[in-house]
Design a protein around this motif. Structure first.
Motif, PDB file in Angstrom:
ATOM      1  N   PHE A 109      -5.364   8.227  -0.026  1.00  0.00           N
ATOM      2  CA  PHE A 109      -5.404   7.030   0.434  1.00  0.00           C
ATOM      3  C   PHE A 109      -6.947   6.719  -1.216  1.00  0.00           C
ATOM      4  CE2 PHE A 109      -3.923   6.825   4.306  1.00  0.00           C
ATOM      5  CZ  PHE A 109      -3.012   5.815   4.114  1.00  0.00           C
TER       6      PHE A 109
ATOM      7  N   VAL B   2     -12.718   5.726   0.738  1.00  0.00           N
ATOM      8  CA  VAL B   2     -11.982   4.614   1.239  1.00  0.00           C
ATOM      9  C   VAL B   2     -12.748   3.217   1.815  1.00  0.00           C
ATOM     10  CG1 VAL B   2     -10.308   6.809   1.306  1.00  0.00           C
ATOM     11  CG2 VAL B   2     -11.673   6.187   2.919  1.00  0.00           C
TER      12      VAL B   2
ATOM     13  N   MET C  33       0.696  -1.183   0.204  1.00  0.00           N
ATOM     14  CA  MET C  33       0.096   0.234   0.009  1.00  0.00           C
ATOM     15  C   MET C  33       0.978   1.115  -0.172  1.00  0.00           C
ATOM     16  SD  MET C  33      -2.788   1.455   2.645  1.00  0.00           S
ATOM     17  CE  MET C  33      -3.574  -0.190   2.645  1.00  0.00           C
TER      18      MET C  33
ATOM     19  N   LYS D 174     -14.380   0.047   1.397  1.00  0.00           N
ATOM     20  CA  LYS D 174     -14.429  -0.972   0.163  1.00  0.00           C
ATOM     21  C   LYS D 174     -16.317  -1.272   0.433  1.00  0.00           C
ATOM     22  CE  LYS D 174      -9.816  -3.423   0.156  1.00  0.00           C
ATOM     23  NZ  LYS D 174      -9.630  -5.437   0.425  1.00  0.00           N
TER      24      LYS D 174
ATOM     25  N   THR E  18      -9.851   1.138  -0.508  1.00  0.00           N
ATOM     26  CA  THR E  18      -8.757   1.159   0.393  1.00  0.00           C
ATOM     27  C   THR E  18      -9.250  -0.280   1.447  1.00  0.00           C
ATOM     28  OG1 THR E  18      -7.612   2.422  -0.708  1.00  0.00           O
ATOM     29  CG2 THR E  18      -6.985   1.420   1.296  1.00  0.00           C
TER      30      THR E  18
ATOM     31  N   TYR F  52       1.167   5.547  -0.436  1.00  0.00           N
ATOM     32  CA  TYR F  52       0.258   7.071  -0.179  1.00  0.00           C
ATOM     33  C   TYR F  52       0.860   8.140  -0.394  1.00  0.00           C
ATOM     34  CZ  TYR F  52       2.072   6.974   4.848  1.00  0.00           C
ATOM     35  OH  TYR F  52       3.047   7.012   5.701  1.00  0.00           O
TER      36      TYR F  52
END
Length: 276
Positions: free
Chosen positions: A120, A149, A1, A151, A124, A3
């Motif tokens: 983000f 952000v 991940m 799901k 995410t 950012y």
């Protein structure tokens, strides 16, 4: 991940003014990050296990903790479930530095950013938490960011643990003294509330649960002085000389009305939502 680091516009970005909080008087928890890290960690095992009950912070998840402060939620949740990833964000660089010093877990990371500017990508996180801080966020710009952000089916939890001065003489006296030094402070006189659905649900979130219970938390005179010193009405907003005066008077008052250890009732509130 990955950012991108959020760059604050100026050093004063972390100093907050809100019309509905303390009549617009500014505060900065970064001023009191040491006491905050030492004395604001009052949450217990029951609190964290209740979060887990709602499928937040369970194995394999990636979770965002907004307004993380000294990182209490990520640190304790990963202690319960090691195989999770947590990102803690806060508008205060000092708070984030304190969180980093207290964290020894590669699955937890932190960054400085406001809750309504989350750096983000969409979809995410499995869950987003906001503990003892959501009332500071601008709802109209923060809720769309949280929705973006998360799901689909992801959980959003608004959490709090607030002292009940109408059920505790000690807390009532402590709050009365805060008002002597900071008359604009409106974090006092909290009463038990029944959690209700917010008006921002729209077609973005569904209510999973609205739960509350009361917990008697144990303190010593020292830890309670530290807890009150680290609050918005004292350490985060008063000049140093008044913080010291308050702290001295507060301790002397506690010696007159309490034993060395005592309990303060707190209402624990869990507002759990799911992205539709």
């Amino acid at each position: 991940m990955t950012y991108e680091k959020f760059e604050t516009e100026s050093e004063e970005t972390k100093v907050i003014n809100l019309d509905h909080v303390d009549s617009g008087k500014s505060w900065d928890f970064g001023k009191v990050s040491h006491d905050y890290a030492k004395y604001r960690d009052i949450y217990n095992e029951r609190f964290f296990k209740t979060i887990l009950k709602y499928n937040i912070g369970t194995e394999g998840q990636t979770v965002l903790d907004l307004g993380t402060g000294s990182g209490v939620i990520p640190r304790y949740m990963t202690a319960l479930v090691p195989n999770t990833k947590w990102i803690g964000t806060d508008i205060s660089a000092e708070q984030i530095e304190a969180a980093k010093l207290l964290t020894d877990n590669p699955n937890i990371s932190y960054l400085v950013c406001p809750a309504n500017q989350i750096p983000f990508a969409e979809n995410t996180f499995n869950a987003v938490t906001a503990c003892q801080c959501f009332w500071y966020f601008p709802v109209e710009t923060t809720i769309p960011e949280i929705y973006r952000v998360l799901k689909k089916g992801g959980r959003f939890a608004i959490l709090s643990m607030i002292g009940l001065p109408r059920e505790s003489e000690i807390l009532a006296k402590s709050e009365e003294l805060v008002l002597k030094y900071n008359p604009n402070w409106n974090g006092n006189d909290f009463d038990r509330v029944k959690p209700c659905p917010p008006d921002w649900l729209d077609e973005k979130f569904a209510v999973v649960d609205l739960q509350e219970y009361v917990e008697d938390l144990e303190f010593t005179r020292e830890s309670w002085c530290g807890r009150m010193r680290a609050c918005r009405g004292v350490g985060a907003s008063l000049p140093q000389n008044l913080i010291e005066e308050y702290d001295k008077e507060h301790y002397e008052a506690l010696c007159k009305i309490t034993s060395e250890t005592f309990t303060i009732p707190h209402q624990c509130i869990f507002k759990i939502f799911e992205k539709i």
